[in-house]
Enzyme design. Structure first.
Site, PDB file in Angstrom:
ATOM      1  N   SER A  31       0.847  -1.197   0.000  1.00  0.00           N
ATOM      2  CA  SER A  31       0.000   0.000   0.000  1.00  0.00           C
ATOM      3  C   SER A  31       0.880   1.244   0.000  1.00  0.00           C
ATOM      4  O   SER A  31       1.840   1.331   0.754  1.00  0.00           O
ATOM      5  CB  SER A  31      -0.868   0.048   1.266  1.00  0.00           C
ATOM      6  OG  SER A  31      -1.651  -1.096   1.380  1.00  0.00           O
ATOM      7  N   HIS A  63      -4.076  -0.796  -4.534  1.00  0.00           N
ATOM      8  CA  HIS A  63      -3.297  -1.892  -5.108  1.00  0.00           C
ATOM      9  C   HIS A  63      -3.759  -2.069  -6.554  1.00  0.00           C
ATOM     10  O   HIS A  63      -4.902  -2.421  -6.795  1.00  0.00           O
ATOM     11  CB  HIS A  63      -3.541  -3.198  -4.341  1.00  0.00           C
ATOM     12  CG  HIS A  63      -2.873  -3.235  -3.009  1.00  0.00           C
ATOM     13  ND1 HIS A  63      -2.616  -4.401  -2.344  1.00  0.00           N
ATOM     14  CD2 HIS A  63      -2.394  -2.258  -2.227  1.00  0.00           C
ATOM     15  CE1 HIS A  63      -2.010  -4.143  -1.203  1.00  0.00           C
ATOM     16  NE2 HIS A  63      -1.868  -2.843  -1.101  1.00  0.00           N
ATOM     17  N   HIS A  85      -3.806 -10.836   1.053  1.00  0.00           N
ATOM     18  CA  HIS A  85      -3.609 -10.824   2.503  1.00  0.00           C
ATOM     19  C   HIS A  85      -4.442 -11.911   3.173  1.00  0.00           C
ATOM     20  O   HIS A  85      -5.526 -12.258   2.700  1.00  0.00           O
ATOM     21  CB  HIS A  85      -4.029  -9.470   3.085  1.00  0.00           C
ATOM     22  CG  HIS A  85      -3.265  -8.300   2.531  1.00  0.00           C
ATOM     23  ND1 HIS A  85      -3.660  -7.627   1.395  1.00  0.00           N
ATOM     24  CD2 HIS A  85      -2.128  -7.700   2.962  1.00  0.00           C
ATOM     25  CE1 HIS A  85      -2.790  -6.649   1.149  1.00  0.00           C
ATOM     26  NE2 HIS A  85      -1.859  -6.665   2.081  1.00  0.00           N
ATOM     27  N   TYR A  87      -6.062 -11.419   5.859  1.00  0.00           N
ATOM     28  CA  TYR A  87      -7.292 -10.814   6.380  1.00  0.00           C
ATOM     29  C   TYR A  87      -8.401 -10.766   5.338  1.00  0.00           C
ATOM     30  O   TYR A  87      -9.559 -10.530   5.675  1.00  0.00           O
ATOM     31  CB  TYR A  87      -7.034  -9.428   6.991  1.00  0.00           C
ATOM     32  CG  TYR A  87      -6.523  -8.352   6.050  1.00  0.00           C
ATOM     33  CD1 TYR A  87      -7.351  -7.775   5.094  1.00  0.00           C
ATOM     34  CD2 TYR A  87      -5.209  -7.921   6.128  1.00  0.00           C
ATOM     35  CE1 TYR A  87      -6.880  -6.792   4.242  1.00  0.00           C
ATOM     36  CE2 TYR A  87      -4.727  -6.940   5.284  1.00  0.00           C
ATOM     37  CZ  TYR A  87      -5.568  -6.375   4.336  1.00  0.00           C
ATOM     38  OH  TYR A  87      -5.093  -5.420   3.494  1.00  0.00           O
ATOM     39  N   GLU A  88      -8.065 -10.984   4.081  1.00  0.00           N
ATOM     40  CA  GLU A  88      -9.087 -11.103   3.034  1.00  0.00           C
ATOM     41  C   GLU A  88      -9.613 -12.539   2.938  1.00  0.00           C
ATOM     42  O   GLU A  88     -10.387 -12.857   2.035  1.00  0.00           O
ATOM     43  CB  GLU A  88      -8.492 -10.678   1.684  1.00  0.00           C
ATOM     44  CG  GLU A  88      -8.064  -9.218   1.655  1.00  0.00           C
ATOM     45  CD  GLU A  88      -7.120  -8.877   0.518  1.00  0.00           C
ATOM     46  OE1 GLU A  88      -7.377  -7.875  -0.168  1.00  0.00           O
ATOM     47  OE2 GLU A  88      -6.117  -9.601   0.322  1.00  0.00           O
ATOM     48  N   ALA A 115       3.441  -0.916   3.808  1.00  0.00           N
ATOM     49  CA  ALA A 115       3.153   0.215   4.686  1.00  0.00           C
ATOM     50  C   ALA A 115       2.978  -0.368   6.080  1.00  0.00           C
ATOM     51  O   ALA A 115       2.437  -1.459   6.228  1.00  0.00           O
ATOM     52  CB  ALA A 115       1.886   0.928   4.238  1.00  0.00           C
ATOM     53  N   MET A 210       0.415  -6.104   8.288  1.00  0.00           N
ATOM     54  CA  MET A 210      -0.461  -7.253   8.010  1.00  0.00           C
ATOM     55  C   MET A 210      -0.014  -8.028   6.772  1.00  0.00           C
ATOM     56  O   MET A 210      -0.829  -8.679   6.118  1.00  0.00           O
ATOM     57  CB  MET A 210      -1.903  -6.778   7.823  1.00  0.00           C
ATOM     58  CG  MET A 210      -2.422  -5.889   8.959  1.00  0.00           C
ATOM     59  SD  MET A 210      -4.058  -5.243   8.629  1.00  0.00           S
ATOM     60  CE  MET A 210      -4.182  -3.948   9.859  1.00  0.00           C
ATOM     61  N   SER A 211       1.273  -7.949   6.452  1.00  0.00           N
ATOM     62  CA  SER A 211       1.748  -8.639   5.240  1.00  0.00           C
ATOM     63  C   SER A 211       3.171  -9.124   5.451  1.00  0.00           C
ATOM     64  O   SER A 211       3.652  -9.218   6.574  1.00  0.00           O
ATOM     65  CB  SER A 211       1.695  -7.676   4.047  1.00  0.00           C
ATOM     66  OG  SER A 211       2.637  -6.629   4.207  1.00  0.00           O
ATOM     67  N   ASN A 234       2.076   5.517   9.966  1.00  0.00           N
ATOM     68  CA  ASN A 234       1.430   5.948  11.209  1.00  0.00           C
ATOM     69  C   ASN A 234       2.237   5.443  12.395  1.00  0.00           C
ATOM     70  O   ASN A 234       2.924   4.422  12.298  1.00  0.00           O
ATOM     71  CB  ASN A 234      -0.007   5.396  11.302  1.00  0.00           C
ATOM     72  CG  ASN A 234      -0.055   3.871  11.265  1.00  0.00           C
ATOM     73  OD1 ASN A 234      -0.009   3.267  10.194  1.00  0.00           O
ATOM     74  ND2 ASN A 234      -0.122   3.251  12.423  1.00  0.00           N
ATOM     75  N   HIS A 246      -6.970   4.223   6.506  1.00  0.00           N
ATOM     76  CA  HIS A 246      -6.301   3.706   5.317  1.00  0.00           C
ATOM     77  C   HIS A 246      -5.975   4.828   4.337  1.00  0.00           C
ATOM     78  O   HIS A 246      -4.987   4.742   3.601  1.00  0.00           O
ATOM     79  CB  HIS A 246      -7.170   2.639   4.661  1.00  0.00           C
ATOM     80  CG  HIS A 246      -6.472   1.904   3.562  1.00  0.00           C
ATOM     81  ND1 HIS A 246      -5.366   1.106   3.794  1.00  0.00           N
ATOM     82  CD2 HIS A 246      -6.695   1.851   2.231  1.00  0.00           C
ATOM     83  CE1 HIS A 246      -4.954   0.588   2.642  1.00  0.00           C
ATOM     84  NE2 HIS A 246      -5.738   1.034   1.678  1.00  0.00           N
TER      85      HIS A 246
END
Ligand code: 8IG
Length: 271
Positions: A31, A63, A85, A87-88, A115, A210-211, A234, A246
């Site tokens: 991202s 993306h 990911h 989470y998807e 990110a 998360m990746s 962040n 996001h």
């Protein structure tokens, strides 16, 4: 055979070679990193990733879902703009599919970008941080499931020096002030609570996202040299007054792409 993830990755690798040619390295853009592709060098060809076997259609905004063949100062680099990911609810084999396909297509170096949130107050939004090591806290691992088939290394890969000391040294030679840190990979779906960030700090994390962690393991398993860099977008939960969103991630990326491209060119020159 059809549901063997290695056979699927090998057929995707063959398709990548057929449509985009041979590459020395693969670069996965996270991202906020999408605009880096054009700044690295001449884009020789581009194909939507989902046209290759085993790649799902893209979901997260920002993306682009394209695979580019880029000439980076004479080195051919396969650039994958977007990733899947956990989470998807993608299976772990899908999350690492692009990296496996690229390595089986001949990429000896895997450059992973993302990110991330920062647990180090000095490394605020817009700071690139070299990944020195990782904590895989996703609860998943690409080396679970069926034993890798004949012809592939077995599981239980040694992850000492997972992130190549040689390539980290090259990055720091070009950018001496570049900080290094440990990246904690979470399942995600939400950001953390402040208590979870306090826990991660105790565990030795400098970055949280998360990746990346599963792709790094899969790349190392197949013998590739791994490089990773996070763009901090962040401070982690509880460390700043503003809430996390996001949109902020994508905007920070736009402001930082020039420096990030220089960093990746320096690492590519050292490969
Ligand atoms: I950008 O603070 C980005 N991705 N888990 N926590 C987690 N993932 C992130 C964060 C963060 N910031």
């Amino acid at each position: 055979m059809a549901d063997d993830p290695y056979a699927r990755a090998a057929s995707a690798g063959a398709a990548i070679r057929e449509r985009l040619g041979e590459h020395r390295a693969v670069l996965v853009l996270g991202s906020g990193w999408a605009q880096v592709a054009e700044l690295l060098g001449a884009v020789r060809a581009a194909v939507p990733m989902h046209e290759f076997p085993g790649f799902p259609a893209p979901v997260v905004q920002g993306h682009s879902g394209m695979a580019h063949s880029v000439d980076v100062d004479g080195t051919p680099v396969l650039v994958l703009a977007g990733r899947s990911h956990l989470y998807e609810e993608h299976p772990v084999a899908t999350v690492v599919h692009g990296v496996r396909a690229a390595v089986l297509a001949g990429c000896g170096v895997v450059m992973l970008t993302n990110a991330a949130g920062s647990l180090v107050p000095q490394n605020g939004p817009g700071t690139p941080v070299l990944i020195r090591d990782q904590l895989n806290l996703t609860g998943a691992n690409p080396m679970t499931g069926a034993e890798p088939p004949a012809g592939y290394p077995g599981r239980f890969s040694d992850l000492t020096d997972l992130y190549s000391p040689r390539l980290r040294a090259a990055a720091r030679a070009a950018f001496p002030d570049l900080p290094e840190g440990v990246y904690a990979g979470m399942l995600g779906g939400s950001y953390e609570t402040p208590a979870e960030i306090a826990m991660l700090r105790t565990l030795g994390a400098d970055l949280v996202g998360m990746s990346t962690v599963l792709e790094a393991i899969a790349a190392r398993h197949l013998g590739a040299e791994v490089f990773g860099v996070s763009l901090v977008t962040n401070l982690a939960a509880g460390m700043s007054a503003s809430a996390l969103d996001h949109h902020e991630v994508l905007e920070t990326g736009k402001a930082s792409v020039g420096r990030l491209a220089e960093l990746l060119r320096a690492v590519t020159a050292a490969m």
